[in-house]
Write a protein that holds these residues in place. Structure first.
Motif, mmCIF file in Angstrom:
data_model
loop_
_atom_site.group_PDB
_atom_site.id
_atom_site.type_symbol
_atom_site.label_atom_id
_atom_site.label_comp_id
_atom_site.label_asym_id
_atom_site.label_seq_id
_atom_site.Cartn_x
_atom_site.Cartn_y
_atom_site.Cartn_z
ATOM 1 N N GLY A 80 -11.718 6.664 -2.385
ATOM 2 C CA GLY A 80 -10.918 7.717 -1.762
ATOM 3 C C GLY A 80 -10.884 7.588 -0.257
ATOM 4 N N VAL A 81 -12.004 7.210 0.333
ATOM 5 C CA VAL A 81 -12.047 6.983 1.780
ATOM 6 C C VAL A 81 -11.093 5.845 2.145
ATOM 7 N N ALA A 82 -11.155 4.750 1.384
ATOM 8 C CA ALA A 82 -10.279 3.600 1.664
ATOM 9 C C ALA A 82 -8.811 4.001 1.535
ATOM 10 N N ARG A 83 -8.470 4.773 0.492
ATOM 11 C CA ARG A 83 -7.078 5.206 0.317
ATOM 12 C C ARG A 83 -6.627 6.101 1.468
ATOM 13 N N GLY A 84 -7.478 7.031 1.870
ATOM 14 C CA GLY A 84 -7.123 7.934 2.964
ATOM 15 C C GLY A 84 -6.916 7.195 4.273
ATOM 16 N N LEU A 85 -7.793 6.262 4.570
ATOM 17 C CA LEU A 85 -7.653 5.499 5.807
ATOM 18 C C LEU A 85 -6.428 4.590 5.785
ATOM 19 N N ALA A 86 -6.020 4.152 4.587
ATOM 20 C CA ALA A 86 -4.858 3.272 4.468
ATOM 21 C C ALA A 86 -3.536 4.032 4.453
ATOM 22 N N ASP A 87 -3.574 5.339 4.266
ATOM 23 C CA ASP A 87 -2.362 6.154 4.141
ATOM 24 C C ASP A 87 -1.759 6.439 5.516
ATOM 25 N N PRO A 88 -0.555 5.904 5.804
ATOM 26 C CA PRO A 88 0.047 6.124 7.127
ATOM 27 C C PRO A 88 0.379 7.585 7.411
ATOM 28 N N ASP A 89 0.439 8.421 6.368
ATOM 29 C CA ASP A 89 0.716 9.843 6.577
ATOM 30 C C ASP A 89 -0.544 10.646 6.864
ATOM 31 N N ASP A 90 -1.710 10.024 6.716
ATOM 32 C CA ASP A 90 -2.972 10.710 6.988
ATOM 33 C C ASP A 90 -3.229 10.695 8.493
ATOM 34 N N PRO A 91 -3.626 11.832 9.079
ATOM 35 C CA PRO A 91 -3.861 11.852 10.525
ATOM 36 C C PRO A 91 -4.994 10.924 10.976
ATOM 37 N N HIS A 92 -5.825 10.477 10.027
ATOM 38 C CA HIS A 92 -6.929 9.573 10.366
ATOM 39 C C HIS A 92 -6.624 8.137 9.948
ATOM 40 N N HIS A 93 -5.346 7.833 9.779
ATOM 41 C CA HIS A 93 -4.891 6.507 9.370
ATOM 42 C C HIS A 93 -5.524 5.431 10.255
ATOM 43 N N ASN A 94 -6.171 4.468 9.608
ATOM 44 C CA ASN A 94 -6.806 3.379 10.339
ATOM 45 C C ASN A 94 -6.895 2.176 9.401
ATOM 46 N N PRO A 95 -5.860 1.316 9.426
ATOM 47 C CA PRO A 95 -5.829 0.186 8.489
ATOM 48 C C PRO A 95 -7.036 -0.741 8.590
ATOM 49 N N ALA A 96 -7.540 -0.960 9.796
ATOM 50 C CA ALA A 96 -8.691 -1.856 9.962
ATOM 51 C C ALA A 96 -9.927 -1.271 9.274
ATOM 52 N N ALA A 97 -10.160 0.023 9.451
ATOM 53 C CA ALA A 97 -11.305 0.659 8.787
ATOM 54 C C ALA A 97 -11.096 0.685 7.280
ATOM 55 N N ALA A 98 -9.863 0.917 6.831
ATOM 56 C CA ALA A 98 -9.570 0.910 5.394
ATOM 57 C C ALA A 98 -9.910 -0.451 4.792
ATOM 58 N N ALA A 99 -9.565 -1.517 5.502
ATOM 59 C CA ALA A 99 -9.850 -2.867 5.010
ATOM 60 C C ALA A 99 -11.352 -3.112 4.912
ATOM 61 N N LEU A 100 -12.120 -2.594 5.878
ATOM 62 C CA LEU A 100 -13.576 -2.762 5.831
ATOM 63 C C LEU A 100 -14.185 -2.027 4.647
ATOM 64 N N VAL A 101 -13.725 -0.795 4.401
ATOM 65 C CA VAL A 101 -14.246 -0.039 3.258
ATOM 66 C C VAL A 101 -13.855 -0.735 1.956
ATOM 67 N N ALA A 102 -12.604 -1.209 1.865
ATOM 68 C CA ALA A 102 -12.148 -1.918 0.667
ATOM 69 C C ALA A 102 -12.974 -3.197 0.445
ATOM 70 N N GLU A 103 -13.313 -3.863 1.523
ATOM 71 C CA GLU A 103 -14.143 -5.073 1.417
ATOM 72 C C GLU A 103 -15.520 -4.727 0.849
ATOM 73 N N ARG A 104 -16.081 -3.614 1.309
ATOM 74 C CA ARG A 104 -17.364 -3.155 0.767
ATOM 75 C C ARG A 104 -17.247 -2.853 -0.723
ATOM 76 N N LEU A 105 -16.147 -2.204 -1.100
ATOM 77 C CA LEU A 105 -15.921 -1.895 -2.516
ATOM 78 C C LEU A 105 -15.839 -3.167 -3.343
ATOM 79 N N ALA A 106 -15.098 -4.148 -2.831
ATOM 80 C CA ALA A 106 -14.960 -5.418 -3.548
ATOM 81 C C ALA A 106 -16.325 -6.088 -3.732
ATOM 82 N N GLY A 107 -17.166 -5.968 -2.731
ATOM 83 C CA GLY A 107 -18.502 -6.531 -2.796
ATOM 84 C C GLY A 107 -19.387 -5.842 -3.824
ATOM 85 N N ARG A 108 -19.019 -4.622 -4.193
ATOM 86 C CA ARG A 108 -19.766 -3.870 -5.204
ATOM 87 C C ARG A 108 -19.084 -3.946 -6.556
#
Length: 111
Positions: A80-108
């Motif tokens: 959910g954190v990764a989706r929120g950070l990747a959402d351009p309509d979210d005020p906290h949109h941050n694609p770089a942070a979304a990619a880092l969280v997604a990378e952590r998820l992939a590692g798990r």
């Protein structure tokens, strides 16, 4: 998490404090579809609120940081954190942070 160390000084000037509150408000509100501004409130109200704030300025001498990316949360929360950070309509949109969280998820073993 970020830890900052430094020398602290009091800033008693009302103009300095008002400028800081205005800048902080803009930084938090500008990404919203209908941002709120300090000037939207009655001047007497803002003045009364500023009297309750103590202005501090820190001359930074050291910064230490650590990534906290919901790693202590269940996998659905991390996703959910990764989706929120990747959402351009979210005020906290941050694609770089979304990619880092997604990378952590992939590692798990999740994506």
């Amino acid at each position: 998490m970020v830890q900052v160390r430094g020398r602290i000084g009091l800033k008693p000037g009302a103009d300095w404090l008002a400028a800081q509150v205005d800048a902080l408000t803009r930084a938090q509100e500008d990404r919203r579809p209908r941002p709120w501004a300090v000037s939207d409130a009655p001047p007497a109200f803002i003045a009364s609120q500023l009297r309750g704030i103590i202005g501090l300025e820190i001359e930074i001498t050291e910064i230490r940081g650590k990534w906290k990316m919901s790693q202590n949360r269940p996998l659905p929360d991390m996703a959910g954190v990764a989706r929120g950070l990747a959402d351009p309509d979210d005020p906290h949109h941050n694609p770089a942070a979304a990619a880092l969280v997604a990378e952590r998820l992939a590692g798990r073993g999740q994506s």
